[in-house]
Design an enzyme around this catalytic site. Structure first.
Site: not given
Lengths: 430, 540
Positions: B36, B292, B427-428
Site C-alpha cells: 500500500d 477572433d 478559426g482560419l
C-alpha cells in the site's frame, strides 16, 4: 567499511567471499504483486487481467499505468463492496456476473487471469475454484486461470512468478519424455527473446522455447527431458512447478552484462555438448561489439559507490554486473527475498565488502544510506525524489524491470541506465 | 462487485494521506498490508514532493496474520512517534486492515502518547478519497481546536468583534486546499492575493502547509473561505455552528464567479467591493469578446469532473465563452444535488456516476466538439478523436505544472481561456477545411495543425454513431454489429459520400441529426436530400 547501523545479527549467515546476509523486518516500501500486470498484459497479448480486490487495488494499477492513455485496456478491477462483505450478495455469483459481462464485451480475450488481492485473500474468496467453475462455462471461448498478486503474499516481481506458476499448473504432468528441449523461463522483451533465439540456434540448440509465450494458444513443452534456464531471478514457485514436471534447471548466473550473458549461454551450451570452439565462434563477435559499446560508460561508473534498496530481486545480479564489469563498489544490496539456490552462482561472483540485507525496515535502511553516502542509490519512486532533495543521486528501480536489459546487445544500455543519473547530476550541478 | 476499468477516486485513506501530507507536523500511522506504500508515489512523483509523505505503514504480510498484528500496529505507532516527533497523529486502517479489525484508534489510545492522537473511521468499501479527506480534516480540526462548551456560537462571534481594535483589518482563513489537489498551490496564491488586495488579512491556510498549532488559531478569524467544498464544507459548517464563523459559498472559478466571490467576501468583511472590482483588467472577458473568438459560439461541450469544478466550468463555458453545454456530470455523489440543479439550467440532465464506461457511453452519444473533464476523459476523448482539456482531478503529472497556473481568480480565468481553446482547431483553418477538403497537408481528417501532429489514423476517427460502448451493466456484443449494419443499409452510397465532405469535428453531429431526422420522418433510406433536409431542420 562504514558503521552498520542497527543491523540485526541473529539469523546472520554468509555467502561467497564472506558476504554477510542480514535479515531485517519493519516497514517495507515495495510494490505488491499486482504491479506485474503492467508488463504481463503486454507480453501475453490475448490475455486479460481481472483483479478481484478493493478500490485501493484499482487505484494502484491505474496510478502505475494511467499516464498512458488507453483506447481498450487489457486489465480491470472487480471492486468488492460492502454488499459482498456482508454476505448480502454471494461473492461467487457476483464474480461470475462480472466475468460474464466482461467476456461478452471482449470476445477477443482468450485467457483471463483472476488476480487475487489482499482483501480477496483475507476474506478467503476462493478464486481457483471460481476459475474452475467459469472454465466449464466458457470451455471453447476462453481459458480462465487464477493467481494471487496480493501484497501480503507477493512483492512486485513475485506477481509474475505467481502468474507464470498458474500457467505451469495448467500443463498436465507428462507421461513420457520427449526429445530434449530447452525452456527459457521469465518474461523477456520481444527483441531480447529474438536475440536469444538466434544465439541458441547458432549454437545448435534447435528446440528452444520461451515461457511465458506471446499468446495463450502456444503450447508449452515440459517433460523429463526438458532443461530450463531462468532468465529472471524471481521465479521460485514457477521453477518448483516446472521441476515437478520432470524438467531440470541449468544452474547459471543471470544474463545481465557480457559476462553474465556468456556464462548463461555457456551453461546451456555445456548441457548440449556444444564445443568450446563453436561457442567462441558464435559469441565472440557479439562479445566484442558489446565490449565496445559498454566501454563508453565505464569511465562514468568506475569506482562509484552504489547501494540498492529492495524491490525486484534483480538487485544481486545487477550488483554483480556493476561490480564485475563496470568497476562499481557495492555497499549494500537490499533484496525483498533471496532464493539461495537460484542465486548460488551469482553470490559467488559478488565482491567482498558488500552486505546483503534480505527484507526491509525502510527508516533504518535510510539511516544506513545517509551514513554510507553512496554515489548512487537504486530505489523505488516513493524514495527517489526525497533522496534527490537530500542531495543523493538515485536510479529508480522500476525502470530496470520495464527496459530491455538482458543479453549482449543490451549490456551497454543497462550500464547507461546507471550512468545517466550520474551524468545528469554532474550536468545540472555545473 | 463492480467492474471498473478506471476509478475517479482512490480509497478514503488516500484522502486522509492528502491531509497528512499537506500539513507540516502531523503524522499518519496507517495499518495496511505490504504494497500500500504505492500511495507515496502519488505525492513524490505526481505531486513531485521533495519529502516523503508523513505516513508510517505497518506493511503486514501473510505470515503476520497468524501472529499479533495489533502489536505490530502499536510498535509502528511508537516507532513513528519516537522518530518523527510529530505534534499530533492520526491513525487508521486501509481496506485490508479494516477486514482484520484491529481497532487502530483504541490501540493507539492505550499507548498514552503525550500528543493528540486522532482515530479515523474510514469505511473503505463504501466511501472514497474526497470523503476521506473531508472527514479527516473535520476530525483533525475538531480534535485540535479547543471549544468552550459554555459559550454559544453567537457569544464567540460577539467576543471576536468586541476584542477587535480600532482600524484592525477584517480576518479570514482559507480552508480546503490540499496536497495533490488540482492546482491548489496556485489557487491559494491567487485567492490570498485577491483577499489581501481587498484589505483582508488571511490568518490560517489549511490544511495545505499548516501546522498543528495553526489549526488551533482557526476560530480567531472573522470568517472562512471554503475554497474546495469537497474537502472543506463539513469543517466550515461545524466551525459556523460552533464559533459562529460564516463561510463563503461561491467558488471563484471564472471572471463572473470571481466577481461574485469578491462581493460575497466584501459583505462578510463589511467592505466595499467596487474599488477592487474596478481595478481588474478582465483579460479573459475581453479575449472572449474579441472577434477572433466568434467561431467559438455554440461549440458543443461535455463537462465532467468533481462537483465544484464541473459546475464552475459549465458556467464559464456557457456564460463567458459562449459554448453550448450539452452534457454535465460529476463523480462526486456528495454534490449530486448541486450538479443536477446546474444541469437543469442548461436544459439537460446531469450524469451522476463513478462508472467510467457510462461516461464514455454518454460522450459517444453526444458527440461533442470539446470535452472538459479529468484524466479519465482524456482516454475517452482519445478513443473518440475529440479535443479535450482537463478541468478537475484525477489528474496526472502534467497537471502539476511548474508554471503559475491557477484555476481561480482573475488570473485563473485567463488560464482557463487559453487551456480550453487550445485543443480546438483555429478559426482560419476551420474555414479552409470546410471549403477545400482534399489538401494533402491540411486534410479534413487531420488534427488541428497548431498542435503539431500529423493526421491521426483513420481508426482514431471513429464517429459517434459507429461506436457503441455498452455500459458495464448492459453489455451485449451483438448490438455493435447489428447497429453498424443497420446504419449502413440506412445510408445511400452518395449520401454517405456527401456526409464525408463535412469536416470531421461536426460530422458526428450531422450523422446523428440526419439519422434522428430520418427516424422521426419515417424515412427508410437516407439520400443527399435527406441530409440537407435534416440540416435545414436542425440548423448547423
Amino acid at each position: 567499511m562504514n558503521a552498520v547501523v542497527d543491523l540485526p545479527k541473529d539469523h546472520l549467515s554468509s555467502v561467497g567471499k564472506n558476504i554477510p546476509i542480514y535479515k531485517e523486518r519493519g516497514q517495507r516500501e515495495v510494490f505488491c504483486g499486482l504491479t506485474g500486470i503492467i508488463w504481463l498484459h503486454r507480453k501475453i497479448q490475448d490475455a486479460f487481467f481481472l483483479v478481484v480486490g478493493s478500490r485501493t487495488c484499482a487505484h494502484l494499477v491505474q496510478s502505475a499505468a494511467g499516464v498512458m492513455i488507453f483506447a481498450e485496456p487489457r486489465f480491470a478491477t472487480a471492486i468488492i463492496d460492502d454488499r459482498d462483505l456482508a454476505g448480502i450478495a454471494d461473492a461467487h455469483e457476483e464474480l461470475d456476473r462480472v466475468v460474464k459481462s466482461l467476456l461478452t464485451r471482449r470476445p477477443d480475450i482468450k485467457m483471463l487471469f483472476l488476480v487475487g488481492s489482499c482483501p480477496s485473500e483475507v476474506i478467503k474468496l476462493d478464486l481457483s475454484r471460481a476459475a474452475q467453475r467459469l472454465n466449464k462455462e466458457f470451455l471453447n471461448q476462453c481459458r480462465i486461470l487464477s493467481y494471487s498478486g496480493s501484497g501480503i503474499e507477493t512483492t512486485f516481481t513475485q506477481g509474475e512468478d505467481a502468474c507464470l506458476a498458474s500457467l505451469v499448473n495448467e500443463i498436465p504432468k507428462p507421461v513420457m519424455a520427449e526429445e530434449k528441449n530447452l525452456l527459457v523461463v521469465g518474461c523477456l522483451p520481444d527483441v531480447v527473446e529474438d536475440q536469444f533465439q538466434r544465439l541458441f540456434n547458432k549454437l545448435g540448440i534447435a528446440r528452444v522455447s520461451f515461457f511465458p509465450p506471446k499468446n495463450s494458444q502456444q503450447k508449452i513443452e515440459i517433460h523429463s527431458n526438458t532443461q530450463y534456464l531462468l532468465a529472471q531471478p524471481f521465479l521460485a514457485e514457477t521453477a518448483r512447478l516446472i521441476e515437478e514436471r520432470g524438467a531440470k534447471r541449468i544452474s547459471a548466473p543471470f544474463p545481465f552484462g557480457i559476462e553474465g550473458t556468456s556464462a548463461w549461454l555457456k551453461a546451456a551450451a555445456n548441457q548440449w555438448g556444444v564445443s568450446a570452439q563453436k561457442f567462441d565462434e558464435v559469441t565472440q563477435p557479439k562479445i566484442e561489439r558489446a565490449q565496445k559499446a559498454l566501454a563508453r560508460y565505464i569511465p562514468m561508473l568506475e569506482s562509484k559507490r552504489i547501494s540498492f534498496f529492495p524491490d525486484s530481486q534483480l538487485e544481486i545480479p545487477l550488483a554483480r554486473f556493476l561490480s564485475q564489469e563496470c568497476g562499481m563498489k557495492v555497499l549494500e544490496i537490499g533484496t525483498p527475498y533471496l532464493h539461495k539456490q537460484h542465486l548460488e552462482v551469482e553470490l559467488d561472483l559478488l565482491p567482498e565488502n558488500s552486505r546483503i540485507v534480505e527484507g526491509q525496515d525502510v527508516e533504518k535502511q535510510l539511516d544506513r544510506c545517509r551514513a554510507d553516502k553512496p554515489d548512487i542509490v537504486v530505489c523505488g519512486l516513493g524514495l527517489a525524489n526525497p533522496l534527490e532533495a537530500e542531495g543523493i543521486t538515485t536510479k529508480w528501480s522500476i525502470e530496470l524491470v520495464f527496459s530491455p536489459v538482458h543479453g549482449y546487445e543490451q549490456a551497454a544500455d543497462l550500464a547507461e541506465l546507471f550512468a545517466r543519473p550520474l551524468n545528469r547530476s554532474m550536468k545540472l550541478a555545473a | 462487485m463492480q467492474l471498473t476499468l478506471w476509478t475517479y477516486e482512490g480509497p478514503p485513506h488516500i484522502g486522509a494521506m492528502r491531509i497528512a501530507a499537506s500539513m507540516t507536523d502531523l503524522h499518519y500511522v496507517l495499518h495496511s498490508p505490504q504494497g500500500d506504500t504505492y500511495a507515496d508515489l502519488l505525492f513524490t512523483m505526481i505531486g513531485r514532493s521533495r519529502k516523503r509523505p508523513p505516513v508510517t505503514y505497518t506493511t503486514f504480510q501473510a505470515r503476520d496474520l497468524g501472529g499479533d498484528t495489533a502489536q505490530l500496529f502499536k510498535d509502528s505507532v511508537n516507532n513513528a512517534y519516537q522518530r518523527f516527533q510529530p505534534k499530533a497523529m492520526i491513525v487508521g486502517a486501509s481496506c485490508t486492515a479494516e477486514l482484520i479489525q484491529d481497532d487502530p484508534g483504541g490501540l493507539a489510545k492505550a499507548l498514552t502518547l503525550p500528543i493528540p492522537v486522532i482515530p479515523l473511521e474510514l469505511p473503505s468499501y463504501q466511501k472514497k478519497e474526497n470523503w476521506g479527506a473531508s472527514e479527516t480534516f473535520y476530525h483533525i480540526v475538531r480534535g485540535l481546536v479547543a471549544v468552550d462548551k459554555s459559550i454559544s456560537a453567537q457569544q464567540y462571534q460577539e467576543n471576536r468583534s468586541a476584542s477587535k481594535q480600532e482600524g484592525q483589518k477584517p480576518t479570514c482563513n482559507i480552508l480546503g486546499p490540499t496536497a495533490l489537489g488540482f492546482r491548489n498551490r496556485d489557487d491559494v496564491q491567487e485567492i490570498a492575493g485577491l483577499l489581501e488586495s481587498m484589505g483582508i488579512e488571511v490568518r490560517v491556510v489549511a490544511p495545505l502547509n499548516a501546522s498543528v498549532s495553526d489549526l488551533a488559531k482557526i476560530p480567531a478569524a472573522d470568517f472562512n473561505v471554503s475554497l474546495y467544498p469537497e474537502i472543506s464544507q463539513l469543517t466550515c459548517t461545524w466551525l459556523n455552528k460552533t464559533f459562529g464563523q460564516p463561510f463563503t459559498k461561491t467558488i471563484p472559478i471564472g471572471t463572473k464567479a470571481t466577481k461574485a466571490f469578491v462581493r460575497e467576501v466584501a459583505q462578510l468583511a463589511s467592505l466595499d467591493p467596487e474599488a477592487i472590482l474596478a481595478a481588474q483588467e478582465e483579460r479573459a472577458r475581453w479575449y472572449a469578446k474579441s472577434v477572433d473568438s466568434t467561431y467559438l459560439t455554440d461549440k458543443r461541450v461535455f463537462i465532467f469532473g468533481d462537483g465544484s469544478h464541473a459546475i464552475a466550468a459549465a458556467k464559464v463555458a456557457a456564460e463567458e465563452i459562449g459554448f453550448k453545454v450539452v452534457g454535465l456530470g460529476t463523480y462526486s455523489r456528495e454534490f449530486a444535488r448541486e450538479v443536477r440543479e446546474a444541469a437543469k439550467s442548461y436544459g439537460i440532465e446531469a450524469l451522476i456516476t463513478d462508472d467510467y464506461l457510462e461516461v464514455e457511453q454518454k460522450v459517444s452519444e453526444l458527440a461533442p466538439d470539446l470535452v472538459l473533464g479529468t484524466q479519465m476523459e482524456r482516454h475517452i476523448a482519445k478513443r473518440l478523436g475529440v479535443p479535450c482539456a482537463v478541468i478537475s482531478a484525477p489528474v496526472h503529472v502534467q497537471d502539476f505544472p511548474a508554471r503559475y497556473s491557477p484555476q481561480m481568480g482573475f488570473e485563473g480565468a485567463n488560464v482557463l481561456f487559453d487551456t480550453w481553446i487550445h485543443p480546438l482547431m483555429m478559426g482560419l483553418e476551420e474555414h479552409l477545411i470546410m471549403m477545400f477538403r482534399d489538401d494533402f497537408e491540411f486534410s479534413a481528417k487531420a488534427a488541428p495543425s497548431h498542435l503539431g501532429h500529423a493526421a491521426p489514423s483513420e481508426a482514431s476517427q471513429i464517429m459517434a454513431s459507429q461506436i457503441s460502448v455498452p455500459s458495464a451493466s448492459s453489455l451485449k456484443v451483438d448490438d455493435e454489429e447489428v447497429v453498424s449494419s443497420d446504419v449502413e443499409s440506412l445510408w445511400a452510397a452518395d449520401a454517405e459520400k456527401e456526409l464525408g465532405k463535412i469536416p470531421f469535428f461536426v460530422r458526428g453531429k450531422a450523422r446523428r441529426n440526419t439519422e434522428k431526422f430520418a427516424v422521426e420522418h419515417s424515412i427508410s433510406r437516407i439520400t443527399i436530400e435527406t441530409l440537407y433536409d435534416a440540416k435545414a431542420h436542425y440548423g448547423r
